[in-house]
Design a protein around this motif. Structure first.
Motif, short mmCIF file in Angstrom:
data_model
loop_
_atom_site.label_atom_id
_atom_site.label_comp_id
_atom_site.label_asym_id
_atom_site.label_seq_id
_atom_site.Cartn_x
_atom_site.Cartn_y
_atom_site.Cartn_z
N PHE A 80 0.84 -1.19 0.00
CA PHE A 80 0.00 0.00 0.00
C PHE A 80 0.88 1.24 0.00
O PHE A 80 2.09 1.19 0.28
CB PHE A 80 -0.92 0.02 1.23
N ILE B 257 -4.24 1.31 -2.56
CA ILE B 257 -3.87 -0.07 -2.87
C ILE B 257 -4.08 -0.30 -4.36
O ILE B 257 -5.19 -0.11 -4.87
CB ILE B 257 -4.71 -1.07 -2.06
N ASP C 168 -4.64 -2.71 -7.29
CA ASP C 168 -5.19 -4.06 -7.49
C ASP C 168 -5.60 -4.17 -8.96
O ASP C 168 -6.80 -4.25 -9.27
CB ASP C 168 -6.38 -4.27 -6.55
N LEU D 2 -11.91 -6.31 -0.60
CA LEU D 2 -11.81 -5.72 0.72
C LEU D 2 -13.17 -5.77 1.42
O LEU D 2 -14.16 -5.31 0.88
CB LEU D 2 -11.34 -4.27 0.63
N ARG E 294 -8.87 1.81 -3.62
CA ARG E 294 -8.39 0.62 -4.34
C ARG E 294 -8.46 0.92 -5.83
O ARG E 294 -9.54 1.24 -6.36
CB ARG E 294 -9.24 -0.60 -3.98
#
Length: 290
Positions: free
Chosen positions: A4, A17, A19, A26, A48
């Motif tokens: 992160f 984060i 992804d 999450l 994210r």
């Protein structure tokens, strides 16, 4: 372990984060744990970043804007999903560019998909500029009561990438005295994502063609934040409305975390509002989500 980055946009801080393939799911509890300021990393929210075509929410937006390669899955500190974050999207753009996951060269904007739609972000002299899109006034004049205020005050309801209620106070001293550790009480049953902005217009209100306002904000799901990007836009729109037809379209909003700039401008689909402000990454790490 999940990698992160921690960043902030004018004091509003976020855990970012990456992804790309959408493999990380999450949970609300995980977001709450990550954002906890005693036991977690600590933040106002989690961002994210997923490739748009790798998420169901983003696939429809990809058809609207094929160049929007990334989708910002924004969550508040309480784990709930949010439509957009004016501070968060600047941090997201900064992360993508710093990590060489996206490019915005030769004056081009970086389109990012959000639950509120596509938002165009561009590097600027003060950090990043983001077009928040169309805004609208909402009917009604709800009353808001915060700890430290003697009586409830009327507010103006607007929608700017989410619902907002803007409340004018009498002085900077009154603004400083309110306690936003608890949610302000409202005379209406608001949308659970409603943010409440308390503002004080400066005297003089306009200097060199720019309006000046001080603001504090309580964001649902996060509490009081030092910034408040979309809230700054709502504050500027509300004070412009109160000031009347001669009020400017350029505004400087002073928050506990710094200064944000707001600009209103016409488009074919109606008036848009844009937000400019800083974004910074402060550290990187790994965290166990278990």
């Amino acid at each position: 372990m999940v990698a992160f980055s921690k960043g902030h946009g004018g004091g509003s801080d976020f855990i970012v984060i990456a992804d790309p393939e959408g493999q990380l799911e999450l949970t609300q509890a995980q977001v709450q744990a990550l954002c906890h300021r005693k036991y977690g990393v600590g933040a106002d929210g989690v961002l994210r970043l997923v490739r748009t075509n790798a998420t169901v929410e983003g696939q429809a937006l990809a058809a609207e804007e094929p160049d929007a390669e990334w989708f910002m899955d924004s969550r508040s500190a309480d784990g709930t999903a949010t439509a957009m974050s004016g501070d968060g999207i600047r941090v997201a753009a900064h992360y993508l560019l710093a990590a060489s996951l996206a490019r915005a060269e030769n004056g081009r904007t970086l389109p990012i998909a959000t639950r509120a739609g596509i938002r165009d972000v561009a590097p600027s002299a003060t950090g990043y500029n983001v077009d928040l899109g169309r805004w609208r006034m909402t009917e009604g004049e709800p009353l808001a009561k915060a700890d430290g205020l003697d009586v409830p005050r009327p507010g103006l309801a607007l929608t700017v990438d989410g619902p907002h209620i803007v409340v004018a106070l009498a002085s900077k001293a009154e603004l400083d005295s309110i306690d936003l550790a608890r949610p302000p009480a409202l005379s209406v049953d608001p949308d659970p994502t409603t943010s409440i902005e308390f503002v004080v217009p400066h005297d003089p209100l306009v200097k060199d063609g720019v309006g000046h306002v001080s603001m504090r904000v309580f964001e649902r799901g996060a509490g009081e934040t030092l910034g408040g990007g979309a809230g700054a836009a709502a504050a500027a729109l509300a004070v412009r409305h109160w000031a009347g037809a001669s009020a400017p379209d350029h505004w400087r909003i002073e928050t506990p975390g710094g200064v944000l700039a707001v600009r209103m401008f016409p488009t074919e689909e109606g008036e848009h509002v844009a937000l400019s402000g800083p974004a910074q990454l402060v550290f990187h790490g790994e965290v166990d989500l278990g």
